[in-house]
Design a protein around this motif. Structure first.
Motif, PDB file in Angstrom:
ATOM      1  N   ILE A   1      41.849  56.550  23.927  1.00 41.79           N
ATOM      2  CA  ILE A   1      42.199  55.143  23.700  1.00 41.79           C
ATOM      3  C   ILE A   1      41.031  54.239  24.081  1.00 41.79           C
ATOM      4  O   ILE A   1      40.672  53.294  23.357  1.00 41.79           O
ATOM      5  N   ASP A   2      40.410  54.531  25.239  1.00 43.05           N
ATOM      6  CA  ASP A   2      39.252  53.730  25.669  1.00 43.05           C
ATOM      7  C   ASP A   2      38.113  53.826  24.650  1.00 43.05           C
ATOM      8  O   ASP A   2      37.438  52.828  24.355  1.00 43.05           O
ATOM      9  N   LYS A   3      37.912  55.035  24.129  1.00 38.63           N
ATOM     10  CA  LYS A   3      36.812  55.244  23.176  1.00 38.63           C
ATOM     11  C   LYS A   3      37.050  54.456  21.887  1.00 38.63           C
ATOM     12  O   LYS A   3      36.130  53.859  21.317  1.00 38.63           O
ATOM     13  N   ILE A   4      38.316  54.424  21.430  1.00 39.73           N
ATOM     14  CA  ILE A   4      38.646  53.673  20.215  1.00 39.73           C
ATOM     15  C   ILE A   4      38.428  52.177  20.439  1.00 39.73           C
ATOM     16  O   ILE A   4      37.857  51.474  19.601  1.00 39.73           O
ATOM     17  N   LYS A   5      38.842  51.667  21.587  1.00 40.84           N
ATOM     18  CA  LYS A   5      38.718  50.236  21.872  1.00 40.84           C
ATOM     19  C   LYS A   5      37.269  49.786  21.893  1.00 40.84           C
ATOM     20  O   LYS A   5      36.950  48.639  21.552  1.00 40.84           O
ATOM     21  N   LYS A   6      36.371  50.681  22.297  1.00 36.77           N
ATOM     22  CA  LYS A   6      34.962  50.319  22.414  1.00 36.77           C
ATOM     23  C   LYS A   6      34.223  50.301  21.070  1.00 36.77           C
ATOM     24  O   LYS A   6      33.081  49.857  20.991  1.00 36.77           O
ATOM     25  N   VAL A   7      34.882  50.760  20.015  1.00 36.56           N
ATOM     26  CA  VAL A   7      34.221  50.825  18.696  1.00 36.56           C
ATOM     27  C   VAL A   7      33.869  49.429  18.198  1.00 36.56           C
ATOM     28  O   VAL A   7      32.784  49.206  17.646  1.00 36.56           O
TER      29      VAL A   7
ATOM     30  N   SER B   1      44.360  46.134  19.553  1.00 32.17           N
ATOM     31  CA  SER B   1      45.214  46.999  20.372  1.00 32.17           C
ATOM     32  C   SER B   1      45.218  48.415  19.814  1.00 32.17           C
ATOM     33  O   SER B   1      44.993  48.633  18.618  1.00 32.17           O
ATOM     34  N   VAL B   2      45.471  49.375  20.735  1.00 33.87           N
ATOM     35  CA  VAL B   2      45.581  50.783  20.366  1.00 33.87           C
ATOM     36  C   VAL B   2      46.828  51.332  21.055  1.00 33.87           C
ATOM     37  O   VAL B   2      46.992  51.172  22.267  1.00 33.87           O
ATOM     38  N   GLY B   3      47.714  51.962  20.286  1.00 36.24           N
ATOM     39  CA  GLY B   3      48.921  52.531  20.867  1.00 36.24           C
ATOM     40  C   GLY B   3      49.252  53.878  20.263  1.00 36.24           C
ATOM     41  O   GLY B   3      48.717  54.259  19.221  1.00 36.24           O
ATOM     42  N   ILE B   4      50.115  54.622  20.938  1.00 31.93           N
ATOM     43  CA  ILE B   4      50.565  55.939  20.456  1.00 31.93           C
ATOM     44  C   ILE B   4      51.952  55.762  19.862  1.00 31.93           C
ATOM     45  O   ILE B   4      52.849  55.231  20.515  1.00 31.93           O
ATOM     46  N   PHE B   5      52.138  56.184  18.630  1.00 32.82           N
ATOM     47  CA  PHE B   5      53.466  56.057  18.023  1.00 32.82           C
ATOM     48  C   PHE B   5      54.107  57.398  17.708  1.00 32.82           C
ATOM     49  O   PHE B   5      55.271  57.461  17.335  1.00 32.82           O
ATOM     50  N   ASP B   6      53.349  58.508  17.883  1.00 31.96           N
ATOM     51  CA  ASP B   6      53.957  59.816  17.613  1.00 31.96           C
ATOM     52  C   ASP B   6      53.188  60.873  18.400  1.00 31.96           C
ATOM     53  O   ASP B   6      51.959  60.785  18.567  1.00 31.96           O
ATOM     54  N   MET B   7      53.926  61.880  18.873  1.00 35.91           N
ATOM     55  CA  MET B   7      53.296  62.974  19.596  1.00 35.91           C
ATOM     56  C   MET B   7      54.212  64.185  19.511  1.00 35.91           C
ATOM     57  O   MET B   7      55.425  64.067  19.713  1.00 35.91           O
ATOM     58  N   PHE B   8      53.643  65.321  19.157  1.00 40.17           N
ATOM     59  CA  PHE B   8      54.425  66.558  19.152  1.00 40.17           C
ATOM     60  C   PHE B   8      53.484  67.736  19.361  1.00 40.17           C
ATOM     61  O   PHE B   8      52.258  67.607  19.302  1.00 40.17           O
ATOM     62  N   LYS B   9      54.066  68.897  19.604  1.00 44.27           N
ATOM     63  CA  LYS B   9      53.246  70.088  19.822  1.00 44.27           C
ATOM     64  C   LYS B   9      53.927  71.285  19.184  1.00 44.27           C
ATOM     65  O   LYS B   9      55.093  71.562  19.452  1.00 44.27           O
TER      66      LYS B   9
ATOM     67  N   SER C   1      49.313  60.703  17.368  1.00 43.70           N
ATOM     68  CA  SER C   1      49.097  59.707  16.319  1.00 43.70           C
ATOM     69  C   SER C   1      48.893  58.345  16.955  1.00 43.70           C
ATOM     70  O   SER C   1      49.732  57.888  17.749  1.00 43.70           O
ATOM     71  N   PHE C   2      47.742  57.689  16.630  1.00 44.47           N
ATOM     72  CA  PHE C   2      47.406  56.369  17.158  1.00 44.47           C
ATOM     73  C   PHE C   2      47.645  55.299  16.097  1.00 44.47           C
ATOM     74  O   PHE C   2      47.409  55.525  14.911  1.00 44.47           O
ATOM     75  N   ARG C   3      48.072  54.143  16.548  1.00 48.48           N
ATOM     76  CA  ARG C   3      48.151  52.979  15.668  1.00 48.48           C
ATOM     77  C   ARG C   3      47.140  51.954  16.185  1.00 48.48           C
ATOM     78  O   ARG C   3      47.230  51.508  17.335  1.00 48.48           O
ATOM     79  N   VAL C   4      46.177  51.586  15.308  1.00 51.55           N
ATOM     80  CA  VAL C   4      45.111  50.669  15.687  1.00 51.55           C
ATOM     81  C   VAL C   4      45.296  49.371  14.903  1.00 51.55           C
ATOM     82  O   VAL C   4      45.481  49.387  13.687  1.00 51.55           O
TER      83      VAL C   4
END
Length: 793
Positions: free
Chosen positions: A728-734, A740-748, A755-758
């Protein structure tokens, strides 16, 4: 302290209702927490006088007692062997109700009808003794209802004696105050002390005091040829009403006189005193000593002991030793009556965690002038109850000091209290509580302070006594005159207020605990020895073992608060505390800084008609934490924690600018068990001094943009050891266009998928697809360049 109303009547004439007296005592500063009416558990039991005891004609183990019941004579069948002609006894008449609920009926016993029953103490609910018939005082009138006799029915005052009023830790001390209320003088107990001058106790025992600072007065008395037996009921009853347990005729007398006069006493079995010496001294090396309760106590340099010719026999002013205790076959008693320095007693008692009735009185301060009187009072009662003789002679060491006098100005009294009191009323008020005015001058007077008033040290204490006796309710209520000034807050106070205000608005209740804790809390939290939180600042004179050190973290106190409320059926809790923690630095000096700690458990609400109510989880406490960061213009980051007291899969370290300032997460089940908590608890603890340095409370404003947002979603496979917060930090620095950067999905499945929403947005113009596409490619390149991350198709 519990005080029987019937006992108080020995010292003052009571012409006031007990309930009114309780109110007046409370207004005098001696709060009566409760007034219990003491009622016997029996009914229709009268005093019977045995005229004759005859053998039962049909049973060898029974007797036939002729009992005078106040005019009539009844024949009562009795199986006890301790009744004799002339004895007064309790007689349960037909229809009488005993303590266990038994209702007496006329019965025929071995061919003889018995219209009643002679009763034991157990049958009347007075004690557990059922070895024989209860023998009453000989001066009681036959036929009188036993429940109406003074002592069987009573009122018990439960008085909260202030810590500085050691003079009120006795029945006589309370009677002195009651006498002042009733315009009387409390009378000291009267007795005739007769010693056998043919026996000089100095021939049998020697006395030596090696520390007059610790023991400025010690009186030693001796009784010879005594017989240990059970104390009479009147004494046992008073001891029980005061909350103590009767033991035997010697020990009971020491407790009785302590309760009566406030002077702790100790009786030694004389034959167990080696070399026939009593030595009061401070020990110079560590010693193990077994006290009366059978526990081995570790004594340290500076503790005061009572020793014989070979070693300790008692811890001075606290508890006697097992090696000199009174036994059933004791015949000679050495009786100690002494004054011990409160500072010595308090230090030893607190370190040992050994609180006794004696030590509590010595800690508050007793009357050094009363030591000899109380000793003789006890010797008289022991001689009366256990026989024998009192040895003559005097064995005493007394370091005398001049009486203290305090000058009080009449003008000061009126200025401080805000009312004019006549001079003679001031003198009468003070003398009513034995504070004599020894000299009067035009501007004021001198008061001689008696030795039992350790709380009076300066003129303001005398003025307080005048206000107390005159009545606080007589002091008029007035508004202070002062110019209103605006409240000034320094920056630190503003930070504190903002944090408290935020947490209160989030539904948390503030708790305020002591800044002390027990070292066991460190073990409960599984903290390792090399952790700074084990470097405690120890307290030299702790109020108890539970508060032996200054706390190094706050969370333990919050868990105790949670456990306390859970035990009282409050299941949904949100608490916070702001305070200081303390450590020892490398030089052994104390170091402190402020922290804020908050915790929650249970549900947001117990029920709701529309939806089910979920349990609090990690994200609830994390949301509170992030909200607090916004208050101070900070952005917290999170890293995997190694805190031993947290469930590491549901916890994290909290960082500001790469520096750890605390932790957040679920408290581990093992820790919760130590505090008997059976539901999940989530908490956080932060160093508030770092927030003070790095945060800001000055509001910042920026205009709302009129240009639309653009949203893009990204999905990646990544290895388990890669921290999502780092991505998340790396995306924000682009780009600064990323809002904003958030997580809207995660599975394994085979691999973990995130899955990130930017959200992209410009404050200058509308973003074009080409600009967003370029940023999208950069994001993908930055993340897929990390080993263990691939783009998901």
């Amino acid at each position: 302290m519990k005080v029987p109303y019937e006992w108080l009547k020995e010292f003052v004439v009571m012409d006031m209702d007990p309930y009114e007296l309780a109110k007046r005592l409370t207004m005098r500063g001696l709060e009566v927490e409760s007034l219990e009416e003491y009622k016997p558990a029996f009914d229709n039991v009268i005093v019977g006088n045995i005229l004759a005891v005859e053998k039962h004609p049909f049973a060898d183990n029974l007797s036939l007692c002729k009992v005078d019941v106040g005019g009539d004579v009844l024949s009562i069948v009795c199986g006890a062997k301790n009744v004799n002609a002339g004895d007064n006894v309790p007689l349960g008449m037909i229809g009488a109700c005993l303590a266990d609920g038994t209702v007496l009926e006329e019965k025929e016993i071995k061919g003889i009808s018995s219209p009643g029953m002679l009763c034991s103490e157990k049958e009347l609910g007075l004690s557990d003794d059922h070895s024989g018939i209860f023998i009453l005082d000989n001066n009681l009138q036959a036929g009188k209802q036993l429940k109406d006799i003074e002592g069987f029915s009573d009122f018990i005052f439960d008085i909260n004696v202030p810590p500085n009023r050691g003079d009120c830790s006795s029945v006589f001390g309370i009677a002195r105050e009651m006498g002042s209320i009733l315009n009387q003088k409390a009378k000291m107990p009267l007795f005739e002390y007769i010693a056998d001058e043919k026996i000089d106790l100095n021939d049998d025992v020697s006395l030596e005091i090696q520390s007059l600072d610790g023991c400025p007065r010690y009186v030693l008395l001796m009784l010879k040829g005594i017989t240990i037996n059970k104390s009479p009921y009147w004494m046992r009853s008073r001891i029980i009403k005061c909350g103590m347990r009767p033991i035997n005729s010697i020990v009971d007398v020491t407790n009785y006189v302590m309760l009566e006069l406030g002077q702790p006493l100790h009786a030694f079995d004389y034959r167990k005193i080696r070399n026939k010496k009593i030595i009061v001294k401070l020990i110079e090396s560590e010693t193990i000593f077994r006290t009366l309760d059978g526990a081995d106590r570790k004594l340290e340099n500076g503790d005061m002991l009572i020793c014989d010719g070979e070693g300790p026999v008692a811890i001075a002013g606290i508890m006697g030793g097992e090696n000199s205790e009174i036994a059933l076959d004791t015949t000679d008693v050495a009786l100690e009556s002494a004054f011990f320095n409160p500072l010595f007693i308090r230090k030893t008692a607190r370190r040992l965690g050994l609180k006794s009735e004696a030590s509590s009185r010595f800690e508050k301060g007793i009357d050094i002038d009363n030591v000899d009187f109380a000793g003789k009072r006890a010797a008289f009662l022991m001689n009366k109850l256990s026989g024998g003789v009192i040895a003559g002679g005097k064995c005493e060491i007394h370091e005398r000091k001049a009486a203290r006098q305090i000058f009080v100005s009449f003008g000061k009294i009126n200025d401080i209290l805000g009312l004019a009191i006549e001079h003679h009323d001031i003198v009468n008020a003070l003398e009513s509580i034995d504070l004599p005015v020894v000299k009067e001058e035009e501007s004021g007077f001198f008061v001689s302070v008696p030795c039992f008033r350790h709380d009076i040290n300066e003129y303001i204490d005398i003025i307080e006594e005048i206000a107390r006796i005159s009545g606080y309710d007589s002091i008029p209520a007035t508004m202070p005159v002062s110019a209103p000034k605006p409240l000034k807050w320094d920056i630190k106070d503003r930070y504190y207020f903002l944090m408290k205000d935020y947490l209160k608005s989030a539904g948390f209740y503030e708790v305020i605990n002591f800044a002390f804790f027990c070292k066991k809390d460190i073990d409960n939290f599984l903290i390792l020895p090399d952790d700074q939180r084990t470097s405690c600042v120890n307290i030299l004179n702790p109020i108890s073992k539970e508060y032996e050190s200054m706390r190094t973290f706050v969370a333990a106190g919050l868990l105790k608060n949670i456990a306390y409320n859970l035990n009282r059926t409050s299941k949904n809790l949100k608490f916070y505390e702001m305070g200081k923690v303390f450590f020892q630095n490398e030089d052994g000096l104390p170091l402190e800084y402020p922290v804020v700690c908050f915790a929650l458990t249970g549900k947001e609400r117990e029920y709701f008609w529309r939806d089910t109510c979920n349990e609090y989880d990690f994200f609830d406490i994390k949301g509170v934490l992030e909200g607090s960061a916004n208050c101070f213009g900070l952005e917290f980051t999170f890293e995997r924690t190694v805190e031993p007291f947290l469930n590491v899969s549901n916890a994290a370290d909290v960082l500001v600018d790469g520096m750890k300032i605390g932790w957040i997460g679920e408290i581990s089940e093992e820790v919760l068990k130590s505090y008997e908590i059976e539901q999940k608890v989530y908490g956080a603890e932060l160093r508030f001094d770092i927030i003070l340095k790095t945060g800001t409370i000055e509001p910042k404003f920026k205009p709302m943009t009129k240009y639309p947002q653009v949203t893009r979603d990204f999905s990646f496979y990544l290895d388990d050891e890669i921290h999502v917060s780092m991505l998340i930090d790396k995306i924000k620095k682009v780009s600064p266009l990323i809002q904003s950067v958030g997580i809207f999905d995660m599975f394994k499945k085979e691999m973990k998928s995130i899955s990130f929403r930017v959200v992209f947005q410009s404050h200058k113009d509308t973003l074009k697809d080409e600009e967003v596409n370029d940023l999208q490619r950069i994001i993908i390149q930055e993340l897929t360049a990390i080993n263990g991350i691939t783009l998901r198709n």
